[in-house]
Scaffold this active site. Structure first.
Site, PDB file in Angstrom:
ATOM      1  N   SER A 158     -31.322  38.950  46.835  1.00 14.15           N
ATOM      2  CA  SER A 158     -31.684  37.646  47.376  1.00 14.15           C
ATOM      3  C   SER A 158     -33.197  37.410  47.262  1.00 14.15           C
ATOM      4  CB  SER A 158     -31.201  37.545  48.828  1.00 14.15           C
ATOM      5  OG  SER A 158     -31.339  36.237  49.323  1.00 14.15           O
ATOM      6  N   ASP A 314     -21.744  32.596  44.412  1.00 11.80           N
ATOM      7  CA  ASP A 314     -22.941  32.354  45.214  1.00 11.80           C
ATOM      8  C   ASP A 314     -23.242  30.854  45.277  1.00 11.80           C
ATOM      9  OD1 ASP A 314     -25.402  32.474  46.527  1.00 11.80           O
ATOM     10  OD2 ASP A 314     -26.114  34.173  45.335  1.00 11.80           O
ATOM     11  N   HIS A 343     -22.826  34.560  48.495  1.00 10.20           N
ATOM     12  CA  HIS A 343     -24.163  35.132  48.360  1.00 10.20           C
ATOM     13  C   HIS A 343     -24.203  36.593  48.792  1.00 10.20           C
ATOM     14  CE1 HIS A 343     -28.489  35.322  48.197  1.00 10.20           C
ATOM     15  NE2 HIS A 343     -28.557  35.661  49.468  1.00 10.20           N
TER      16      HIS A 343
END
Length: 367
Positions: A158, A314, A343
């Protein structure tokens, strides 16, 4: 005397925050935790923090040659413990052989943040930090504090993946290999719109008071958690009720929703949440000096072998953005994560994703 008092107060606050974080974990914290301080740290925006603090944890031992280090930069509001799913027997990272450095982003409430920095940078006056600011600070930490001038690898999930991309562009030969999961080299327009919606959920609460609140804006934080929940997982994850995986027997949908509403990120400060959203929004490797704002040119400059692992579902970093970016990379190994966990798939939220990540990353590292 005043500066000494502020320093003591800050250290006590840091200790309390770390203790609270460790207590919230089911497993004991096996990392050795440190606080590195950079005096007069100048940000990209031109602001100068008198003392920029970077909290980091280390696992394993640095060898005599200082060449067995791996960097794992944290993701949104995470601590140094965000990568323990990669560590241990049968996992990609063996702490018996490697020295793992896990850094915490500015704005997470431990490293320098709106919530723990004295005036003139307290609260909403804290400068917006970029991913490059974070990379530059960690580069100083590695070189000056730990005397590490080369890394075996950089692995990021991320916002950690954003940092991994920036490292590959800013310091193209600093690591042997780079891995990015669930993250892209730039935050594109749709991602900025999403983040602005989440910020607006907080700031719409009258208690927010422009960031100078006396108590945390509870209604705004509740709305923030609900907005976040709508983007975190895939639509099919919700339809198949995969929230039941790992949940206590009898858990209801209403309880899951209420958890997002009341305690999505327990204890998080509203200004800290917003600061890291701004950091996320501004990420663009094309804005690195020398690339004239061209993300494609910056991606083409990457020289290190690069494992790019977007999640197929995602909603934060859509796989289409990742497919676009990989077309400009000459050293990329592209391995999408076949998961319904949106995600979160990039951080091993379940055993299947964890095995895929560890096997793929372990094979890529080739140790």
């Amino acid at each position: 005397m005043k500066n000494i008092e502020i320093s003591i107060i800050r250290k006590l606050l840091l200790l309390l925050l770390l203790c609270r974080t460790a207590a919230a974990q089911e497993k004991p914290d096996l990392a050795e935790v440190h606080d590195y301080v950079i005096a007069a740290f100048r940000t990209e925006s031109g602001s100068v923090l008198p003392a920029a603090h970077i909290v980091y944890g280390v696992y394993g031992h640095l060898n005599a040659a200082r060449d067995n280090a791996v960097l794992l930069p944290s993701h949104y509001m995470a601590t140094h413990r965000g990568y323990e799913w990669l560590m241990g027997p049968g996992k990609a990272l063996d702490t018996a052989k490697l020295f793992l450095v896990c850094t915490e982003l500015f704005g997470n409430g431990h490293s320098s943040s709106p919530s723990n920095t004295p005036e003139p940078f307290h609260g909403p006056r804290f400068p917006v930090m970029t991913i490059r600011d974070n990379v530059e600070a960690v580069h100083r930490l590695l070189v000056s504090e730990l005397k590490i001038v080369h890394l075996r690898a950089i692995i990021g999930f991320s916002m950690g993946a954003q940092q991994a991309f920036q490292w590959a562009v800013s310091y193209p030969v600093f690591a042997d290999r780079v891995v990015a999961t669930s993250g892209t080299a730039k935050t594109y327009g749709h991602g900025i719109v999403r983040l602005e919606g989440q910020i607006s959920a907080i700031t719409a609460d009258s208690a927010f008071n422009g960031g100078d609140y006396k108590v945390e804006p509870a209604r705004g934080l509740s709305a923030f958690g609900m907005v976040w929940a709508g983007w975190l997982y895939s639509q099919e994850w919700w339809r198949k009720e995969l929230w039941r995986v790992g949940a206590p027997p009898g858990t209801t949908f209403e309880q899951v929703v209420d958890q997002f509403r009341t305690s999505f990120i327990p204890g998080a400060d509203a200004n800290d949440l917003i600061l890291q959203c701004r950091t996320w929004e501004k990420h663009d490797v094309g804005a690195t000096p020398g690339f004239n704002g061209e993300v494609e040119k910056a991606l083409g400059s990457i020289r290190v072998p690069f494992l790019y692992m977007p999640s197929e579902t995602d909603l934060y970093f859509p796989i289409g953005d990742a497919e676009y970016e990989k077309g400009f990379m000459t050293t990329v190994v592209f391995k999408p994560i076949p998961s319904l966990w949106g995600h979160t798939a990039g951080a091993a939220p379940n055993e299947e994703d964890g095995k895929f990540l560890n096997d793929t990353i372990g094979s890529f590292l080739g140790w």
